[in-house]
Enzyme design. Structure first.
Site, mmCIF file in Angstrom:
data_model
loop_
_atom_site.group_PDB
_atom_site.id
_atom_site.type_symbol
_atom_site.label_atom_id
_atom_site.label_comp_id
_atom_site.label_asym_id
_atom_site.label_seq_id
_atom_site.Cartn_x
_atom_site.Cartn_y
_atom_site.Cartn_z
ATOM 1 N N ARG A 1 0.864 -1.183 0.000
ATOM 2 C CA ARG A 1 0.000 0.000 0.000
ATOM 3 C C ARG A 1 0.894 1.224 0.000
ATOM 4 O O ARG A 1 1.962 1.228 0.647
ATOM 5 C CB ARG A 1 -0.897 0.028 1.255
ATOM 6 C CG ARG A 1 -2.089 -0.915 1.206
ATOM 7 C CD ARG A 1 -3.154 -0.464 0.204
ATOM 8 N NE ARG A 1 -4.318 -1.337 0.189
ATOM 9 C CZ ARG A 1 -4.472 -2.418 -0.567
ATOM 10 N NH1 ARG A 1 -3.507 -2.769 -1.400
ATOM 11 N NH2 ARG A 1 -5.574 -3.130 -0.518
ATOM 12 N N ASP B 1 3.797 -0.125 -7.388
ATOM 13 C CA ASP B 1 2.464 -0.400 -7.947
ATOM 14 C C ASP B 1 1.406 0.377 -7.179
ATOM 15 O O ASP B 1 0.240 0.390 -7.563
ATOM 16 C CB ASP B 1 2.164 -1.911 -7.867
ATOM 17 C CG ASP B 1 0.837 -2.257 -8.537
ATOM 18 O OD1 ASP B 1 0.664 -1.875 -9.716
ATOM 19 O OD2 ASP B 1 -0.033 -2.884 -7.893
ATOM 20 N N GLU C 1 -2.741 7.830 -4.384
ATOM 21 C CA GLU C 1 -3.195 7.244 -5.653
ATOM 22 C C GLU C 1 -4.692 7.430 -5.911
ATOM 23 O O GLU C 1 -5.157 7.321 -7.047
ATOM 24 C CB GLU C 1 -2.863 5.751 -5.713
ATOM 25 C CG GLU C 1 -3.684 4.877 -4.766
ATOM 26 C CD GLU C 1 -3.337 3.390 -4.877
ATOM 27 O OE1 GLU C 1 -2.141 3.057 -4.862
ATOM 28 O OE2 GLU C 1 -4.276 2.580 -4.976
HETATM 29 P P1 NAD Z 1 -1.102 -11.279 4.672
HETATM 30 O O1 NAD Z 1 -1.992 -10.842 5.774
HETATM 31 O O2 NAD Z 1 -1.138 -12.713 4.244
HETATM 32 O O3 NAD Z 1 0.424 -10.927 5.045
HETATM 33 C C1 NAD Z 1 0.802 -9.698 5.591
HETATM 34 C C2 NAD Z 1 2.011 -9.966 6.478
HETATM 35 O O4 NAD Z 1 2.496 -8.716 6.950
HETATM 36 C C3 NAD Z 1 1.668 -10.837 7.705
HETATM 37 O O5 NAD Z 1 2.556 -11.928 7.795
HETATM 38 C C4 NAD Z 1 1.821 -9.875 8.867
HETATM 39 O O6 NAD Z 1 2.271 -10.504 10.057
HETATM 40 C C5 NAD Z 1 2.881 -8.917 8.307
HETATM 41 N N1 NAD Z 1 2.951 -7.667 9.049
HETATM 42 C C6 NAD Z 1 1.968 -7.000 9.717
HETATM 43 N N2 NAD Z 1 2.466 -5.911 10.310
HETATM 44 C C7 NAD Z 1 3.796 -5.888 10.025
HETATM 45 C C8 NAD Z 1 4.859 -5.008 10.395
HETATM 46 N N3 NAD Z 1 4.648 -3.950 11.185
HETATM 47 N N4 NAD Z 1 6.100 -5.300 9.923
HETATM 48 C C9 NAD Z 1 6.326 -6.380 9.155
HETATM 49 N N5 NAD Z 1 5.360 -7.256 8.792
HETATM 50 C C10 NAD Z 1 4.114 -7.002 9.230
HETATM 51 O O7 NAD Z 1 -1.391 -10.311 3.442
HETATM 52 P P2 NAD Z 1 -1.057 -10.569 1.901
HETATM 53 O O8 NAD Z 1 -2.196 -11.237 1.243
HETATM 54 O O9 NAD Z 1 0.310 -11.164 1.787
HETATM 55 O O10 NAD Z 1 -1.033 -9.056 1.371
HETATM 56 C C11 NAD Z 1 -0.086 -8.125 1.842
HETATM 57 C C12 NAD Z 1 -0.520 -6.734 1.441
HETATM 58 O O11 NAD Z 1 -0.431 -6.608 0.011
HETATM 59 C C13 NAD Z 1 -2.017 -6.426 1.729
HETATM 60 O O12 NAD Z 1 -2.217 -5.969 3.044
HETATM 61 C C14 NAD Z 1 -2.346 -5.371 0.723
HETATM 62 O O13 NAD Z 1 -2.141 -4.108 1.310
HETATM 63 C C15 NAD Z 1 -1.326 -5.602 -0.401
HETATM 64 N N6 NAD Z 1 -1.983 -6.032 -1.655
HETATM 65 C C16 NAD Z 1 -1.720 -5.311 -2.779
HETATM 66 C C17 NAD Z 1 -2.307 -5.687 -3.985
HETATM 67 C C18 NAD Z 1 -2.028 -4.937 -5.268
HETATM 68 O O14 NAD Z 1 -2.750 -5.130 -6.253
HETATM 69 N N7 NAD Z 1 -0.981 -4.123 -5.332
HETATM 70 C C19 NAD Z 1 -3.165 -6.779 -4.017
HETATM 71 C C20 NAD Z 1 -3.386 -7.504 -2.838
HETATM 72 C C21 NAD Z 1 -2.784 -7.121 -1.661
#
Ligand code: NAD
Length: 336
Positions: free
Chosen positions: A234, A258, A263
């Site tokens: 994000r 991305d 945005e």
């Molecule tokens: P997920 O919940 O499976 O994984 C997120 C990870 O981040 C978890 O392991 C969590 O413990 C960790 N985390 C939380 N706080 C943290 C911190 N302070 N420091 C380090 N790690 C921390 O989520 P995911 O499905 O892997 O997605 C991750 C992120 O990708 C989503 O939250 C979303 O914002 C983003 N995303 C972007 C797109 C896109 O099109 N660009 C699409 C889907 C998701």
């Protein structure tokens, strides 16, 4: 159930329409982004379906509640654009799609990394113009480099696996280490160790108060000179101004984005006939070593199919039982 679907594009209508053949909800599609100005479009519906840049804040939720909306079904994993406490106060349930295709985002991350490194976007244009010079296209072997993955959930785990396949040593940071990553040889380290050790850093944590501007001026200062930084999580995880400074002084060797903090007023629309009034974004566009895409990492056929299916399953379960399949609670927080 009658559902007001906001921020819809042709592809949303296509995939939600196809999946809805099996569910039979009444879907009203609106191009408009959900905001205080547009929430009245939901009049008559029982649920609202929203996407990443819809504004589901306190005022919008109060207005939706007054119109009888009882569910906000997000077509996204991240919930950072929803005021969860306000939703709870208004008695509106919030549902999300926790995993639709982590491969889509992980593979797009790799596309950014490989394009930035080998400059195929520039080579494409050169060759089409009969320019076969290699000056300025020099890359590096990923094999043997150290990559840092921040956030090793569903997406970060796949990125770590792919980078391991490329021969990288993978360091990671997460508040909850992932045993699958440890099993593939990923080593968890504090951020203070990750920053100076990595040739490449890729961000996959959700946007929460703890991760807001995780990459700030101090973080950039600690990074290995010439580092490649990639953000497909994000926009708010990165302080864009600090990163621009890092690009100008060479600390950041290349940047792949991305997502972008501001945005909301740019992405998902064709603005090619207008000028960009966001000077920070416009400055990013001037760097030859910056590659940006407009929040398209999720955009694969598989992901859109799964998003449509999971969103409608959330709505159906909520209608039948009063609870969506993937409901988000206040404690759970954004994005997780
Ligand atoms: P997920 O919940 O499976 O994984 C997120 C990870 O981040 C978890 O392991 C969590 O413990 C960790 N985390 C939380 N706080 C943290 C911190 N302070 N420091 C380090 N790690 C921390 O989520 P995911 O499905 O892997 O997605 C991750 C992120 O990708 C989503 O939250 C979303 O914002 C983003 N995303 C972007 C797109 C896109 O099109 N660009 C699409 C889907 C998701």
């Amino acid at each position: 159930m009658h559902v007001a679907v906001f921020s819809t594009k042709s592809y949303d209508r296509r995939f939600l329409g196809a999946a809805n053949a099996a569910y039979g909800h009444k879907l009203s599609f609106f191009d408009a982004r959900l905001s205080a100005e547009t929430s009245q479009l939901a009049t008559g519906a029982g649920a609202v379906c929203a996407f990443v840049n819809d504004e589901v804040d306190r005022d919008v939720l109060a207005d939706l509640a007054s119109r009888g909306i009882r569910l906000v079904a997000l077509r996204s994993a991240g919930v950072n654009n929803v005021d969860l406490e306000a939703a709870e106060r208004e008695g509106i349930a919030v549902a999300r799609v926790p995993a639709y295709s982590p491969y889509a985002v992980a593979e797009h991350t790799m596309a950014l990394i490989l394009t930035l490194n080998r400059k195929t976007h520039r080579a494409y244009n050169r060759v089409r113009e009969g320019n076969f010079a290699l000056e300025g296209l020099l890359g590096f072997d990923l094999n043997g480099k150290t990559a840092g993955v921040v956030g090793t959930g569903k997406i970060g785990e796949i990125v770590a696996k792919i980078l391991t396949g490329f021969g990288c040593t993978v360091l990671a940071h997460d508040v909850r280490p992932n045993p699958a990553c440890e099993a593939m040889g990923v080593r968890y380290v504090p951020m203070e160790e990750l920053f100076p050790s990595c040739d490449l850093i890729t961000l996959h944590c959700p946007l929460t108060p703890a991760t807001h501007h995780l990459i700030n001026a101090e973080a950039v200062r600690r990074m290995k000179p010439g580092v490649m930084l990639v953000n497909t999580s994000r926009g708010g995880v990165v302080d864009t101004r600090a990163v621009i400074k890092g690009l100008k002084d060479g600390t950041i060797g290349s940047l792949g984005l991305d997502v972008y903090e501001e945005e909301t007023d740019l992405f998902f629309e064709d603005l090619s006939n207008r000028f960009i009034s966001d000077d920070v974004f416009a400055r990013l566009l001037t760097f030859p070593n910056v590659l940006m895409t407009g929040h398209q990492a999720f955009f694969t056929r598989e992901a859109l199919t799964n998003i449509a299916e999971a969103t409608l399953a959330n709505i159906t379960a909520f209608e039948a039982t009063g609870r969506a399949v993937h409901e988000v609670s206040v404690e759970r927080g954004a994005g997780g």
